[in-house]
Scaffold this motif. Structure first.
Motif, PDB file in Angstrom:
ATOM      1  N   GLU A 278       0.831  -1.204   0.000  1.00 33.19           N
ATOM      2  CA  GLU A 278       0.000   0.000   0.000  1.00 33.19           C
ATOM      3  C   GLU A 278       0.871   1.262   0.000  1.00 33.19           C
ATOM      4  O   GLU A 278       0.582   2.224  -0.709  1.00 33.19           O
ATOM      5  N   ARG A 279       1.934   1.236   0.777  1.00 34.81           N
ATOM      6  CA  ARG A 279       2.828   2.403   0.837  1.00 34.81           C
ATOM      7  C   ARG A 279       3.506   2.640  -0.506  1.00 34.81           C
ATOM      8  O   ARG A 279       3.642   3.777  -0.958  1.00 34.81           O
TER       9      ARG A 279
ATOM     10  N   THR B 240       0.931   4.032  -3.012  1.00 37.37           N
ATOM     11  CA  THR B 240       0.646   5.443  -2.753  1.00 37.37           C
ATOM     12  C   THR B 240       1.789   6.328  -3.241  1.00 37.37           C
ATOM     13  O   THR B 240       1.567   7.361  -3.875  1.00 37.37           O
TER      14      THR B 240
ATOM     15  N   ASN C 172       1.094   8.934  -6.255  1.00 39.23           N
ATOM     16  CA  ASN C 172       1.009  10.353  -5.905  1.00 39.23           C
ATOM     17  C   ASN C 172       2.345  11.076  -5.888  1.00 39.23           C
ATOM     18  O   ASN C 172       2.375  12.305  -5.816  1.00 39.23           O
TER      19      ASN C 172
END
Length: 113
Positions: free
Chosen positions: A74-75, A78, A82
């Motif tokens: 997930e990190r 992201t 982004n």
């Protein structure tokens, strides 16, 4: 027996042992291979230029050392989607490719090759 054949047999035996189908393991292996390719070649700029990751034989010094950071998927997703700090947001990778590179990094980070 070739190295690739040995790896495939080992993957099938692992699947049988833990109750996964060989097809599921193959899909996971394919996704990890795609993630490694993206890390080394497809991303712009290439992840390996900035990040250290032993499995990819990458020794970048601009971004964090991923072997030390050991980010979860997930990190990574992201950060790639982004951007973070000097790392630009993704402008070329598909959602599937981002998912693959996130899986790859989160799977191999911190594990010596």
């Amino acid at each position: 027996m070739t190295h690739a054949s040995s790896r495939r047999i080992a993957a099938v035996l692992t699947c049988v042992t833990i109750g996964l189908s060989p097809r599921m393991a193959s899909a996971e292996e394919d996704k990890l291979a795609l993630g490694r390719e993206i890390f080394l070649e497809r991303s712009e700029p290439q992840c390996a230029l900035c990040h250290t990751l032993a499995d990819a034989e990458a020794v970048g010094e601009v971004g964090p050392n991923l072997d030390e950071l050991k980010p979860d998927a997930e990190r990574v997703n992201t950060a790639v989607t982004n951007g973070i700090g000097p790392m630009p947001a993704n402008e070329i990778l598909t959602d599937e490719e981002i998912e693959a590179v996130a899986l790859y990094v989160s799977t191999v980070a911190g594990k010596a090759k």
